[in-house]
Design an enzyme around this catalytic site. Structure first.
Site, PDB file in Angstrom:
ATOM      1  CB  CYS A 139      -0.918  -0.002   1.218  1.00  0.00           C
ATOM      2  SG  CYS A 139      -1.994   1.451   1.277  1.00  0.00           S
ATOM      3  NE  ARG A 142       2.533   0.867   3.550  1.00  0.00           N
ATOM      4  CZ  ARG A 142       3.646   0.169   3.583  1.00  0.00           C
ATOM      5  NH1 ARG A 142       4.067  -0.351   4.730  1.00  0.00           N
ATOM      6  NH2 ARG A 142       4.360  -0.019   2.491  1.00  0.00           N
ATOM      7  CD1 TRP A 312      -7.469   8.594  -2.013  1.00  0.00           C
ATOM      8  CD2 TRP A 312      -8.207   9.422  -0.080  1.00  0.00           C
ATOM      9  NE1 TRP A 312      -6.484   9.380  -1.514  1.00  0.00           N
ATOM     10  CE2 TRP A 312      -6.911   9.914  -0.312  1.00  0.00           C
ATOM     11  CE3 TRP A 312      -8.887   9.823   1.082  1.00  0.00           C
ATOM     12  CZ2 TRP A 312      -6.259  10.772   0.563  1.00  0.00           C
ATOM     13  CZ3 TRP A 312      -8.237  10.688   1.948  1.00  0.00           C
ATOM     14  CH2 TRP A 312      -6.942  11.151   1.686  1.00  0.00           C
ATOM     15  CD  GLU A 317      -4.279   1.419  -8.029  1.00  0.00           C
ATOM     16  OE1 GLU A 317      -4.604   0.264  -8.373  1.00  0.00           O
ATOM     17  OE2 GLU A 317      -3.108   1.770  -7.855  1.00  0.00           O
TER      18      GLU A 317
END
Length: 436
Positions: A139, A142, A312, A317
């Site tokens: 991720c 973070r 979000w 993506e």
């Protein structure tokens, strides 16, 4: 489907087309403990995105890399004593005002000896959920892990109640466009009671249908999920952006129940381009809240198989993977043709040029709609800020380079030109791929 007052109306798979009413308050139920962190300054979003949910680097793929343990203890509901003690000591080390650590360790180990497991306090649950995000090596978002809203819904085991709570999760997280990172934790695995599961990989997904001539309508990635929903009795006209029902399994082995998502739970953004009016004619859209729902949250040896969570979206993506990948919506040829690009040779870089314009449209549309979204350059800089903060606190920041580097313009981002701490698959708390 509709929502009126405190009554949520949707279809139940067990009753086919019969409507059922479930009490679903407009805000988080009083019976649910909600833990929130100190507000983040208004100049930055509440949190960064981590909508990741595929097996391909750079997709909308979830936060963790660790594999679920094999062996009988993985699904027995028995809590691991060593993990429990390690977590309790970590919690008290990072939260020094939470009382006597030795007393809590003794109480937890005694409870495990008597029952095979133990119950986290609300504070332990919230801390563990946030640290699981902090530990998510795949991720990029973070930096604001402390800000996640944690909804303690461990008392819910019934499919109807879980579905209603998931719908409320989407409303709360959507927040009129200002997306709030949110996690809803349902009942854990216990030796005497298997935990419920959510079948969908995200609370919101678009259906995928293969036509008789082999073409696709919608998202090919969800073809198996779509087939399962149809097998359970769900039937809808085949559309490119058709929201799948939520499927909830009260325990492994039972037939899942399915629920249409109420209209007010799915915030969607129509996609337009700032410079090309024809882009709106493509009829593209995407949803605002990427809520992962098929991962197990493990905290101190206790497993929560139903724990949907969201950050979000980062624009790439959607624009560089969901809409662009050949095995997804495969829109690069369509966009290139509308741009008048030469597709006779790869050397014209038509894919690259179409990809950039598709991403421009996604970022522009979310901004115009007032829906939180990060761009890959800003998010990369924020991730390096996160690393610097963790280093000052004496903590490492494991990261999988192939997932951290964005799927477009990688070498132009700040996360590209460096190495990261190695990933330890045994690190806990964590979000883990679910076994079943």
């Amino acid at each position: 489907m509709s929502a009126g007052g405190n009554t949520l109306v949707f279809s139940l798979s067990r009753r086919k087309s019969v409507s059922a009413s479930i009490s679903a308050p407009a805000t988080t139920p009083a019976s649910a403990s909600v833990s929130t962190a100190a507000p983040t300054p208004a100049s930055v979003p509440v949190s960064s995105a981590c909508p990741y949910t595929s097996s391909t680097p750079g997709h909308d793929v979830p936060a963790a890399v660790a594999r679920v343990r094999s062996g009988p203890e993985a699904s027995s509901g028995l809590a691991d004593r060593r993990q429990a003690e390690s977590f309790v000591r970590q919690f008290h080390h990072e939260q020094p005002g939470e009382g006597d650590v030795e007393r809590r360790v003794r109480a937890v180990l005694d409870e495990i000896d008597r029952t095979g497991t133990y119950e986290h306090s609300p504070a332990e649950l919230a801390f563990g959920a946030r640290v699981a995000w902090r530990n998510a090596a795949r991720c990029i978002g973070r930096l604001y892990w402390r800000s996640m809203v944690v909804r303690d819904l461990r008392h819910l085991t019934d499919a109807d109640a879980i579905a209603a709570a998931c719908f409320e999760h989407l409303r709360l997280a959507g927040n009129g466009g200002r997306i709030r990172p949110t996690l809803s934790v349902f009942a854990p695995e216990r030796p005497d009671r298997p935990a419920p599961r959510i079948v969908n990989d995200q609370l919101v997904r678009y259906a995928g249908h293969r036509t008789a001539d082999g073409d696709w309508i919608g998202d090919p990635r969800t073809s198996l999920l779509t087939a399962r929903a149809r097998h359970l009795g769900w039937k809808r006209d085949e559309e490119a952006f058709q929201t799948l029902p939520l499927m909830v399994q009260e325990r492994p082995g039972l037939r899942p129940d399915w629920y249409e998502l109420p209209d007010d739970t799915v915030l969607e953004v129509p996609l337009r381009h700032p410079d090309h009016a024809w882009f709106a004619e493509l009829g593209l859209r995407w949803y605002a809240v990427p809520a992962i729902s098929d991962m197990t949250l493990e905290i101190g040896g206790v497993r929560y198989p139903a724990a949907p969570f969201n950050g979000w979206y980062m624009g790439t993506e959607i624009g560089a993977r969901n809409l662009a990948d050949p095995e997804r919506y495969d829109l690069l040829p369509v966009v290139a043709d509308r741009l008048g690009l030469d597709r006779t040779s790869e050397r014209t870089l038509w894919r690259d040029r179409a990809l950039v314009e598709l991403n421009v449209a996604v970022l522009h549309s979310y901004q115009e709609a007032g829906v939180t979204m990060a761009d890959h350059h800003t998010e990369s800089d924020r991730f390096l800020r996160h690393i610097a903060q963790e280093t000052r606190l004496g903590r490492s920041t494991p990261a999988d380079w192939s997932w951290i580097v964005p799927p477009i313009s990688g070498s132009a981002t700040s996360v590209f030109h460096r190495y990261y701490d190695p990933v330890d698959p045994a690190v806990r708390p964590a979000f883990l791929p679910r076994e079943a």
